[in-house]
Design an enzyme around this catalytic site. Structure first.
Site, mmCIF file in Angstrom:
data_model
loop_
_atom_site.group_PDB
_atom_site.id
_atom_site.type_symbol
_atom_site.label_atom_id
_atom_site.label_comp_id
_atom_site.label_asym_id
_atom_site.label_seq_id
_atom_site.Cartn_x
_atom_site.Cartn_y
_atom_site.Cartn_z
ATOM 1 N N ASP A 59 -79.181 -32.011 -4.319
ATOM 2 C CA ASP A 59 -78.036 -31.125 -4.512
ATOM 3 C C ASP A 59 -77.623 -30.363 -3.255
ATOM 4 O O ASP A 59 -78.421 -30.146 -2.345
ATOM 5 C CB ASP A 59 -78.360 -30.079 -5.581
ATOM 6 C CG ASP A 59 -78.336 -30.656 -6.985
ATOM 7 O OD1 ASP A 59 -78.397 -31.887 -7.128
ATOM 8 O OD2 ASP A 59 -78.271 -29.846 -7.934
ATOM 9 N N HIS A 202 -83.123 -30.243 -3.466
ATOM 10 C CA HIS A 202 -81.992 -29.808 -2.631
ATOM 11 C C HIS A 202 -82.143 -30.363 -1.219
ATOM 12 O O HIS A 202 -83.011 -29.889 -0.465
ATOM 13 C CB HIS A 202 -81.926 -28.272 -2.589
ATOM 14 C CG HIS A 202 -81.611 -27.657 -3.918
ATOM 15 N ND1 HIS A 202 -82.569 -27.402 -4.863
ATOM 16 C CD2 HIS A 202 -80.427 -27.288 -4.464
ATOM 17 C CE1 HIS A 202 -81.994 -26.884 -5.939
ATOM 18 N NE2 HIS A 202 -80.690 -26.803 -5.727
#
Ligand code: NI
Length: 246
Positions: A59, A202
């Site tokens: 992400d 992430h």
């Protein structure tokens, strides 16, 4: 036809359909169109009825460091799903094109990561539409979205449905944004993972980027095959619904 293909896929699936969280939305929404096939020469198609599949999701990128992650994935023949921010995709459009060319899936994670709970419905829509348009122009019109912070309510569901997007949450969360510790990220992923897991990470965080080699190695040592979210959910994705795999 798509319907026939979907029926065949249902028969083939050895595990239950993805869990859906009721959100009050009608069940008659059209299916999200199937993703185009993966890029050539990256990784072979996988049958998740046979293989122990998990989906690695990344992400908040792309950031410049995402290039090293793509290098690793190419070397290891790993396909993943990137939930990108529109503003980052605009700044690093070459990385988006590279993701597509290398067989990864690109999903919509909003333009600038606002907190949807304090954002108007019109602005939520604008955040997603602007990102959709940019990604479409780069050759990757998304069928998947992930709301920032995983925030999901009736308004987000309605907008997501109207844009023909399926919402993908996660079932494994190493809380990498809090620890920012490579070893802890690896340990948490490998501790929580199960067949069918959607793993939240992430690529915007350097300690997490450094964790991917050990995550891939550890998952493979446990017999897992890494696939995109669409492959994991076997095409059973519907607009306006959100999905987990436990
Ligand atoms: Ni995010």
């Amino acid at each position: 036809s798509l319907q026939v293909l979907t029926a065949v896929r249902h028969e083939r699936a050895a595990f239950p359909l993805p869990s859906e969280i009721a959100d009050g939305a009608a069940d008659s929404d059209p299916s999200v169109p199937a993703e185009p096939g993966p890029g050539e020469g990256v990784a072979e198609p996988v049958d998740c009825a046979q293989a122990k599949c998990v989906a690695l999701t990344l992400d908040d990128g792309p950031v410049p460091g995402t290039a090293t992650v793509l290098d690793l994935f190419a070397k290891e023949k790993v396909r993943a799903t990137f939930f990108v921010l529109g503003r980052n995709a605009k700044a690093h459009s070459k990385l988006i094109r590279r993701m597509i060319a290398e067989g990864h899936l690109v999903g919509n994670h909003s333009w600038s990561h606002p907190e949807f709970w304090k954002t108007s419905k019109a602005k939520i829509r604008k955040q997603l539409v602007r990102t959709d348009r940019l990604l479409a122009a780069l050759g990757a019109r998304p069928t998947l979205m992930r709301p920032p912070y995983g925030e999901w309510d009736a308004r987000v569901a309605a907008v997501t449905r109207s844009l023909d997007l399926a919402a993908i949450l996660w079932s494994v969360d190493p809380v990498d944004w809090r620890s920012r510790n490579t070893k802890k990220v690896v340990k948490q992923v490998l501790r929580q993972v199960k067949r069918g897991s959607i793993i939240l990470t992430h690529d915007s965080l350097k300690p997490t980027r450094k964790a991917y080699p050990a995550i891939i190695k550890g998952l493979r040592a446990k017999g897992y095959t890494l696939v995109t979210v669409t492959e994991l959910l076997d095409g059973n994705l519907r607009a306006g619904k959100r999905y987990f795999r436990a």
